[in-house]
Design an enzyme around this catalytic site. Sequence first.
Site, PDB file in Angstrom:
ATOM      1  CB  SER A 169      -0.862   0.005   1.262  1.00  0.00           C
ATOM      2  OG  SER A 169      -1.525   1.253   1.396  1.00  0.00           O
ATOM      3  CE1 TYR A 193      -4.334  -1.984   4.979  1.00  0.00           C
ATOM      4  CE2 TYR A 193      -3.500   0.170   4.340  1.00  0.00           C
ATOM      5  CZ  TYR A 193      -4.012  -1.068   3.998  1.00  0.00           C
ATOM      6  OH  TYR A 193      -4.191  -1.388   2.676  1.00  0.00           O
TER       7      TYR A 193
HETATM    8  N1  LIG Z   1      -9.094  -0.713  -0.983  1.00  0.00           N
HETATM    9  C1  LIG Z   1      -8.057   0.109  -0.900  1.00  0.00           C
HETATM   10  O1  LIG Z   1      -8.199   1.338  -1.016  1.00  0.00           O
HETATM   11  C2  LIG Z   1      -6.669  -0.438  -0.708  1.00  0.00           C
HETATM   12  C3  LIG Z   1      -5.575   0.431  -0.836  1.00  0.00           C
HETATM   13  C4  LIG Z   1      -4.280  -0.071  -0.718  1.00  0.00           C
HETATM   14  C5  LIG Z   1      -4.095  -1.433  -0.480  1.00  0.00           C
HETATM   15  N2  LIG Z   1      -5.180  -2.243  -0.345  1.00  0.00           N
HETATM   16  C6  LIG Z   1      -4.924  -3.665  -0.087  1.00  0.00           C
HETATM   17  O2  LIG Z   1      -5.418  -4.450  -1.157  1.00  0.00           O
HETATM   18  C7  LIG Z   1      -5.760  -5.759  -0.672  1.00  0.00           C
HETATM   19  C8  LIG Z   1      -7.165  -6.102  -1.111  1.00  0.00           C
HETATM   20  O3  LIG Z   1      -8.011  -5.121  -0.562  1.00  0.00           O
HETATM   21  P1  LIG Z   1      -9.509  -4.876  -1.033  1.00  0.00           P
HETATM   22  O4  LIG Z   1      -9.743  -3.430  -0.967  1.00  0.00           O
HETATM   23  O5  LIG Z   1      -9.782  -5.628  -2.263  1.00  0.00           O
HETATM   24  O6  LIG Z   1     -10.243  -5.467   0.246  1.00  0.00           O
HETATM   25  P2  LIG Z   1     -11.570  -6.294   0.376  1.00  0.00           P
HETATM   26  O7  LIG Z   1     -12.004  -6.107   1.779  1.00  0.00           O
HETATM   27  O8  LIG Z   1     -12.511  -6.000  -0.741  1.00  0.00           O
HETATM   28  O9  LIG Z   1     -10.979  -7.761   0.198  1.00  0.00           O
HETATM   29  C9  LIG Z   1     -10.156  -8.335   1.162  1.00  0.00           C
HETATM   30  C10 LIG Z   1     -10.258  -9.824   1.017  1.00  0.00           C
HETATM   31  O10 LIG Z   1      -9.430 -10.416   2.012  1.00  0.00           O
HETATM   32  C11 LIG Z   1     -10.156 -11.476   2.619  1.00  0.00           C
HETATM   33  N3  LIG Z   1      -9.619 -11.725   3.953  1.00  0.00           N
HETATM   34  C12 LIG Z   1      -9.459 -10.850   4.979  1.00  0.00           C
HETATM   35  N4  LIG Z   1      -8.941 -11.494   6.046  1.00  0.00           N
HETATM   36  C13 LIG Z   1      -8.761 -12.795   5.668  1.00  0.00           C
HETATM   37  C14 LIG Z   1      -8.263 -13.959   6.315  1.00  0.00           C
HETATM   38  N5  LIG Z   1      -7.853 -13.946   7.596  1.00  0.00           N
HETATM   39  N6  LIG Z   1      -8.210 -15.113   5.611  1.00  0.00           N
HETATM   40  C15 LIG Z   1      -8.625 -15.157   4.328  1.00  0.00           C
HETATM   41  N7  LIG Z   1      -9.122 -14.107   3.653  1.00  0.00           N
HETATM   42  C16 LIG Z   1      -9.190 -12.946   4.333  1.00  0.00           C
HETATM   43  C17 LIG Z   1     -11.603 -10.987   2.624  1.00  0.00           C
HETATM   44  O11 LIG Z   1     -12.495 -12.066   2.796  1.00  0.00           O
HETATM   45  C18 LIG Z   1     -11.681 -10.372   1.231  1.00  0.00           C
HETATM   46  O12 LIG Z   1     -11.898 -11.383   0.256  1.00  0.00           O
HETATM   47  C19 LIG Z   1      -5.600  -5.698   0.861  1.00  0.00           C
HETATM   48  O13 LIG Z   1      -4.343  -6.221   1.202  1.00  0.00           O
HETATM   49  C20 LIG Z   1      -5.632  -4.212   1.138  1.00  0.00           C
HETATM   50  O14 LIG Z   1      -4.921  -3.879   2.307  1.00  0.00           O
HETATM   51  C21 LIG Z   1      -6.453  -1.801  -0.457  1.00  0.00           C
END
Ligand SMILES: NC(=O)c1ccc[n+]([C@@H]2O[C@H](COP(=O)([O-])OP(=O)(O)OC[C@H]3O[C@@H](n4cnc5c(N)ncnc54)[C@H](O)[C@@H]3O)[C@@H](O)[C@H]2O)c1
Length: 264
Positions: free
Chosen positions: A155, A169
């Site tokens: 991130s 985070y």
């Molecule tokens: N959305 C944003 O703005 C953003 C920005 C930077 C980085 N990210 C990163 O991108 C990645 C995906 O994020 P997203 O926005 O698609 O999130 P999201 O919440 O839509 O998806 C996260 C996924 O992780 C799964 N998950 C969480 N904990 C888990 C566990 N213990 N075991 C198995 N599965 C688990 C959830 O079920 C879900 O499928 C994450 O690592 C997040 O930190 C997101």
Amino acid sequence: MRVKMGLDEIKSMFDLNGKVAVITGGSGGFGRAAAIGLTAYGSDVVVTSRTLSSLEETVSEVEKQGAKAMAISCDVTDADSVSAMAKQVVDQFGKIDIMVTGAGIAARHPAEEMPIDEWQKVMDANVKGTMLCCQAAGKDMIKRGEPGSIITVGSIRGFLGHPAGYTAYGTSKGAVHLLTKQLACEWAKYQIRVNCIAPCIFWTPLTEPILNDKELYKIFMSRIPIGRAAEPEDFIGALIYLASPASNMMTGHIMSVDGGAAAG
Ligand SMILES: NC(=O)c1ccc[n+]([C@@H]2O[C@H](COP(=O)([O-])OP(=O)(O)OC[C@H]3O[C@@H](n4cnc5c(N)ncnc54)[C@H](O)[C@@H]3O)[C@@H](O)[C@H]2O)c1
């Protein structure tokens, strides 16, 4: 050693036909787009999440493209669950060529009030979960002696602090960035490349409340030179590049896909 490429290899450098990719967090915004993107370039995909039913939509979208897909329930914080998932993939598909660690969670609290149990949950999901999945994929790749590509998800918060309560985070994502570099150094000798995509904020159901709030949107956009939040599909180009032979000379790289947020 010289590695020469002919025109045919140059033309097919993004081709993922015959590859098997595992995507954790396959029901999430990033994971779903990753599954569709990898399939579009020829890979078969296994998507994982804790709840099987949450993966149905992703699997049916992938199958519409004619690719093989499988959903597996897996908690990335649980070592036994991750090993069982990797075993199931290898039993069914024979190998893991590409691992994308999309599972992750966030928590925001002022640093002085950060509940330490929540801090630990973020570390477990983002750092331990990433390590366990990389380890499971790495073991299969090393055992088979075939090249592999692992793509972690960091991130912008892994590079830069932010006033809005990101101690857990941001720290977890900084750890993911360094874990990526460490694994890259250890596994280069096995032809396993480990790179990271570091996104800025992007549209998912979880970020909608932030992005739909006009004031918060303005604050976030003031830090993104391109002037918009990303869409999950904005990461597909970087993902295919990192997953495919096109990036054969790249490992240990943290690739910002962030509208310029990390640039200034
Ligand atoms: N959305 C944003 O703005 C953003 C920005 C930077 C980085 N990210 C990163 O991108 C990645 C995906 O994020 P997203 O926005 O698609 O999130 P999201 O919440 O839509 O998806 C996260 C996924 O992780 C799964 N998950 C969480 N904990 C888990 C566990 N213990 N075991 C198995 N599965 C688990 C959830 O079920 C879900 O499928 C994450 O690592 C997040 O930190 C997101």
